[in-house]
Design a protein around this motif. Structure first.
Motif, PDB file in Angstrom:
ATOM      1  N   ALA A 593       0.847  -1.198   0.000  1.00  0.00           N
ATOM      2  CA  ALA A 593       0.000   0.000   0.000  1.00  0.00           C
ATOM      3  C   ALA A 593       0.881   1.246   0.000  1.00  0.00           C
ATOM      4  O   ALA A 593       0.556   2.232  -0.658  1.00  0.00           O
ATOM      5  CB  ALA A 593      -0.901   0.005   1.225  1.00  0.00           C
ATOM      6  N   GLU A 594       1.984   1.172   0.750  1.00  0.00           N
ATOM      7  CA  GLU A 594       2.854   2.351   0.952  1.00  0.00           C
ATOM      8  C   GLU A 594       1.961   3.532   1.312  1.00  0.00           C
ATOM      9  O   GLU A 594       1.328   3.538   2.326  1.00  0.00           O
ATOM     10  CB  GLU A 594       3.718   2.628  -0.287  1.00  0.00           C
ATOM     11  N   ILE A 595       1.863   4.516   0.416  1.00  0.00           N
ATOM     12  CA  ILE A 595       0.904   5.606   0.604  1.00  0.00           C
ATOM     13  C   ILE A 595      -0.090   5.516  -0.551  1.00  0.00           C
ATOM     14  O   ILE A 595       0.315   5.562  -1.717  1.00  0.00           O
ATOM     15  CB  ILE A 595       1.604   6.986   0.567  1.00  0.00           C
ATOM     16  N   LEU A 596      -1.356   5.362  -0.219  1.00  0.00           N
ATOM     17  CA  LEU A 596      -2.354   5.197  -1.280  1.00  0.00           C
ATOM     18  C   LEU A 596      -2.740   6.564  -1.842  1.00  0.00           C
ATOM     19  O   LEU A 596      -3.807   7.108  -1.565  1.00  0.00           O
ATOM     20  CB  LEU A 596      -3.560   4.423  -0.745  1.00  0.00           C
ATOM     21  N   ASP A 597      -1.822   7.098  -2.604  1.00  0.00           N
ATOM     22  CA  ASP A 597      -2.041   8.371  -3.267  1.00  0.00           C
ATOM     23  C   ASP A 597      -1.075   8.394  -4.455  1.00  0.00           C
ATOM     24  O   ASP A 597       0.143   8.291  -4.268  1.00  0.00           O
ATOM     25  CB  ASP A 597      -1.736   9.525  -2.305  1.00  0.00           C
ATOM     26  N   ASP A 598      -1.612   8.504  -5.657  1.00  0.00           N
ATOM     27  CA  ASP A 598      -0.763   8.312  -6.840  1.00  0.00           C
ATOM     28  C   ASP A 598       0.328   9.363  -6.987  1.00  0.00           C
ATOM     29  O   ASP A 598       1.389   9.098  -7.557  1.00  0.00           O
ATOM     30  CB  ASP A 598      -1.627   8.237  -8.104  1.00  0.00           C
ATOM     31  N   GLU A 602       4.080   7.854  -7.378  1.00  0.00           N
ATOM     32  CA  GLU A 602       4.940   8.237  -8.507  1.00  0.00           C
ATOM     33  C   GLU A 602       6.380   8.444  -8.024  1.00  0.00           C
ATOM     34  O   GLU A 602       7.339   8.164  -8.737  1.00  0.00           O
ATOM     35  CB  GLU A 602       4.371   9.519  -9.127  1.00  0.00           C
ATOM     36  N   LEU A 603       6.537   8.933  -6.812  1.00  0.00           N
ATOM     37  CA  LEU A 603       7.876   9.168  -6.263  1.00  0.00           C
ATOM     38  C   LEU A 603       8.455   7.911  -5.631  1.00  0.00           C
ATOM     39  O   LEU A 603       9.656   7.661  -5.701  1.00  0.00           O
ATOM     40  CB  LEU A 603       7.818  10.272  -5.197  1.00  0.00           C
ATOM     41  N   LYS A 608       4.792   0.275  -9.714  1.00  0.00           N
ATOM     42  CA  LYS A 608       3.974  -0.649  -8.929  1.00  0.00           C
ATOM     43  C   LYS A 608       2.495  -0.369  -9.182  1.00  0.00           C
ATOM     44  O   LYS A 608       2.154   0.628  -9.812  1.00  0.00           O
ATOM     45  CB  LYS A 608       4.289  -0.398  -7.458  1.00  0.00           C
ATOM     46  N   ILE A 609       1.612  -1.232  -8.667  1.00  0.00           N
ATOM     47  CA  ILE A 609       0.176  -0.995  -8.835  1.00  0.00           C
ATOM     48  C   ILE A 609      -0.226   0.385  -8.316  1.00  0.00           C
ATOM     49  O   ILE A 609       0.385   0.916  -7.391  1.00  0.00           O
ATOM     50  CB  ILE A 609      -0.657  -2.076  -8.100  1.00  0.00           C
TER      51      ILE A 609
END
Ligand code: SF4
Length: 781
Positions: A593-598, A602-603, A608-609
């Motif tokens: 999930a990391e941060i669920l904000d595209d 991007e960074l 990844k998905i």
């Protein structure tokens, strides 16, 4: 407008100034922990109020040597400073032959050029951020300093050209001061300026100076703060017999500054020049300027931060919170493309928290220097070792003790407490309210933790749970290039050290049997995305586990793995997940999930998905009866608004499916993460941020997700102790073989036993219970 203001009585003027400050800056008052570097006390000007400037005969050397500069900066760094404030006289080489000769002898063409060299030295050797305060400068001089100093400053002082105190001071003409201010704006330099009050100027002069500063800021947007400073006579100066600035004039000038300057400009008044400095807050300031723990240490060696503690007490007594800032204010630090020289961006980021303020864990933050670990240590999961001066401030995965934030005395009042009052009335927090909670500082943190703890008690009671599990990371070879990942190896990964491996199915089965023998009820399966894998691999692994130990709970495969597995087989995700479930898969970890904000993906992980794909994978998993959890990896590049979006997006999905069992905050471990080593990320969250992530998660998911897990691998035992009092109720797994965090530099994490967990929980008077993956209870033999 100005005319109306000028006719107001002082109490009303101050009340209006306070209202503007409260509206734009809330309850936060900042200060800069700094060390002063008096590079030269020689000056070509002769201002009547100045005690700083000295003639050459009174000085041992015209300039501080490089060694001396570094020694001062290092002592400041050790004491927790973020800023090296270079103070110096103006162009002394144009007045004193001794200054000219010293510069020639040391190979410098000018004082400004020597200043630039010393700022670079301090930056490189200590990581302290220089603030150059070099007086009236030409555009090329400002530009030179911009490459070594994230902010600069020069007091306007006054625009009255006829002041007696400025006779004999060629650099104090209004034209030179204003030209410097304008040039700084043109060069996009975050700039500090200000006025002196009581040096012979009139109220109209002060208004004229403030209006000129405001106009320059409106043109360029570069005035980060304005200092309003009161004159006090000092022995040995030309103005020793002049009366001090009357307190009423000082307060009047502060309030006028707040009202005449654009509201985004920060307003500072020095606390050390007023006996009752708390009253300055009543006039509308939001910053105290520099506090030097090093100087204070000389005065009071047994109490390292006496000045700071008094400042905190006075600030909190007035209902504010105190926050350390960098020399460059957050509005500028978080817009580096415009305001920060490319060569300084990482230095600023390395000391920043998620809001762009100074990291607030006590202790030193030094430049990280590392070397690769020896091969046998790599096999143990450790990739890098520190060399040189080590930071002593807390970071995720480190051994340093975190500062005590909870339990504490909660603050009352302010936006954070307004949000908390709504929570206690049963209201759901929205995006903006979540951001507000993440901004909690000082006693507000204890207030957030208290509410989270209360919601935990209501929802789940006092029991603290854990699961006996084993991590099996079947391969560290990965086709993806997540920029934070210190675990993946192989030709396509960003991290080329260490040995690539791929466990066989027999290896996996053997580890599962070992896990069962150790009492594990769950194996957690995740790894890299090996180029040779197709979706059948995950089916084979699942079968290998359930064949080896029937009944073992298979917690495995991230949204990325199942999405990729289905894609490589050309099979709809839903069908593929049903086949995995039939093979024995029970739950999916929420990682990837990391941060669920595209914008942030991007960074962090551009190949990844996407956010929607992660959410879709979990939505589909829930629809076939699988359960999963939510993770968030935070503290690298994102801001609180991105955390809030993550919480709101996952909360919406939970309302739809009800399939998430828990929320697991995973603080970014920076030490060996490629994105940090490439100087493109912060050094993980601060402890305050990490604690708040659990507490705010408890609040945001209230009524929807009952369990908040704290990772002992990332938070360490003392951190866990506090987080358990801030909304968390679960300790996660015993995690034999937890290599992913260790690969990124975490010092904790090769397994924790029940006694270890008990020692964390029992001092809190709470019972510890072993759970299943789905939060059932395991009968203890
Ligand atoms: S985080 Fe996972 S997907 Fe990304 S590079 Fe590392 S192992 Fe591969």
């Amino acid at each position: 407008m100005t005319g109306d203001l000028l006719s107001l009585p002082l109490p009303e003027l101050m009340e209006r100034a306070r209202a503007v400050r409260d509206q734009h800056h809330g309850t936060r008052v900042t200060y800069s922990p700094k060390v002063f570097v008096p590079l030269t006390m020689l000056c070509r000007d002769k201002c009547g109020y100045c005690t700083f400037a000295q003639p050459p005969a009174r000085l041992e050397h015209p300039y501080l040597s490089a060694d001396r500069v570094l020694a001062i900066a290092r002592s400041g760094g050790r004491a927790g400073c973020h800023e090296a404030l270079f103070t110096l006289g103006e162009r002394p080489e144009e007045r004193y032959p001794a200054a000219r000769a010293w510069l020639d002898e040391h190979g410098h063409t000018s004082t400004v050029e020597y200043l630039a060299a010393m700022a670079r030295l301090v930056l490189d050797e200590t990581g302290l951020l220089p603030h150059a305060n070099a007086g009236a400068l030409l555009s090329d001089e400002l530009a030179l300093l911009r490459s070594v100093s994230p902010s600069q400053g020069m007091m306007i002082e006054s625009l009255n050209p006829d002041l007696e105190c400025h006779r004999g001071s060629p650099d104090k003409t209004p034209e030179r001061r204003l030209a410097t201010l304008e040039a700084a704006g043109e060069l996009a330099i975050p700039f500090t300026t200000g006025i002196l009050v009581g040096i012979g100027e009139t109220r109209a002069d002060r208004v004229a100076a403030l209006e000129a500063i405001a106009a320059s800021h409106r043109r360029w947007g570069h005035v980060q703060e304005v200092i309003v400073q009161n004159f006090l006579p000092k022995p040995g100066t030309g103005m020793h017999a002049a009366p001090p600035c009357p307190p009423a004039d000082f307060l009047d000038a502060i309030a006028l500054a707040r009202l005449l300057l654009p509201a985004d400009v920060h307003l500072q008044a020095p606390p050390n020049l007023s006996d009752d400095f708390g009253v300055l807050l009543d006039a509308g300031i939001d910053d105290w300027g520099g506090v030097s723990p090093v100087t204070a240490d000389h005065v009071n060696p047994e109490r390292p931060w006496p000045a700071l503690e008094r400042l905190r007490a006075v600030t909190e007594d007035k209902g504010f919170t105190l926050a350390p800032r960098l020399t460059i204010y957050p509005e500028y630090a978080t817009d580096p493309d415009r305001w920060v020289d490319p060569g300084l961006r990482f230095a600023v980021m390395d000391r920043s928290d998620a809001e762009g303020l100074g990291r607030d864990d006590p202790g030193a933050v030094f430049v990280q220097r590392i070397r690769p670990a020896a091969p046998e240590q790599v096999d143990d999961g450790v990739e890098v070792l520190h060399i040189g001066a080590r930071s002593t401030a807390w970071y995720s995965g480190a051994d340093a003790a975190p500062p005590p934030l909870v339990p504490g005395h909660p603050a009352a009042g302010g936006a954070v407490n307004e949000v908390l009052a709504g929570v206690l009335l049963g209201q759901e927090v929205g995006l903006d309210e979540i951001v507000t909670l993440f901004g909690a500082r000082g006693r507000e943190v204890a207030a957030v933790a208290d509410v989270a703890d209360e919601l935990r008690r209501q929802t789940i009671g006092d029991v603290v749970t854990y699961v006996r599990n084993r991590n099996i990371n079947y391969t560290n070879v990965c086709t993806f290039k997540c920029r934070f990942c210190g675990f993946s190896k192989g030709p396509l990964s960003l991290n080329l050290r260490g040995t690539p491996y791929l466990l066989t199915l027999d290896d996996i089965a053997e580890r599962v049997v070992e896990a069962a023998a150790m009492g594990a009820t769950e194996v957690c399966l995740q790894g890299g995305i090996h180029p040779d894998f197709d979706g059948d691999y995950y089916l084979d692994v699942t079968r290998a586990v359930t064949t080896a130990v029937p009944g073992m709970h298979v917690h495995g495969f991230t949204a990325l793995e199942v999405t990729e597995g289905a894609r490589r087989l050309g099979e709809p995700l839903r069908d593929y997940l049903i086949r995995l479930q039939d093979a024995g898969l029970r739950t999916l970890p929420g990682t990837a999930a990391e941060i669920l904000d595209d914008e942030i993906r991007e960074l962090l992980c551009p190949d990844k998905i996407s956010t929607d794909e992660w959410l879709d994978a979990h939505r589909t998993a829930h629809s076939v009866g699988l359960r999963s959890n939510i993770t968030i990896m935070f503290g690298a590049v994102e801001r609180p608004v991105h955390w809030a979006r993550h919480l709101v997006r996952t909360r919406e999905l939970q309302k739809e499916t009800g399939g998430f069992t828990e929320f697991v905050p995973l603080p970014f471990v920076h030490m060996a993460a490629p994105i940090y080593l490439q100087h493109k990320a912060r050094r993980g969250p601060t402890f305050r941020e990490a604690l708040l992530m659990h507490a705010v998660g408890r609040i945001a998911y209230h009524g929807l997700i009952p369990n908040i897990q704290v990772s002992w691998v990332k938070m360490g035992a003392p951190g866990v102790h506090q987080v358990l009092q801030a909304g968390a109720n679960d300790l996660g797994g015993t995690l034999v073989n937890e290599n992913i965090s260790r690969a990124a530099g975490a010092n904790h994490g090769q397994g924790m036993d029940e006694d270890g967990f008990r020692s964390l929980v029992e001092p809190l008077g709470r019972p510890l219970e072993q759970r299943t993956t789905l939060y059932g209870r395991v009968a203890v033999a």
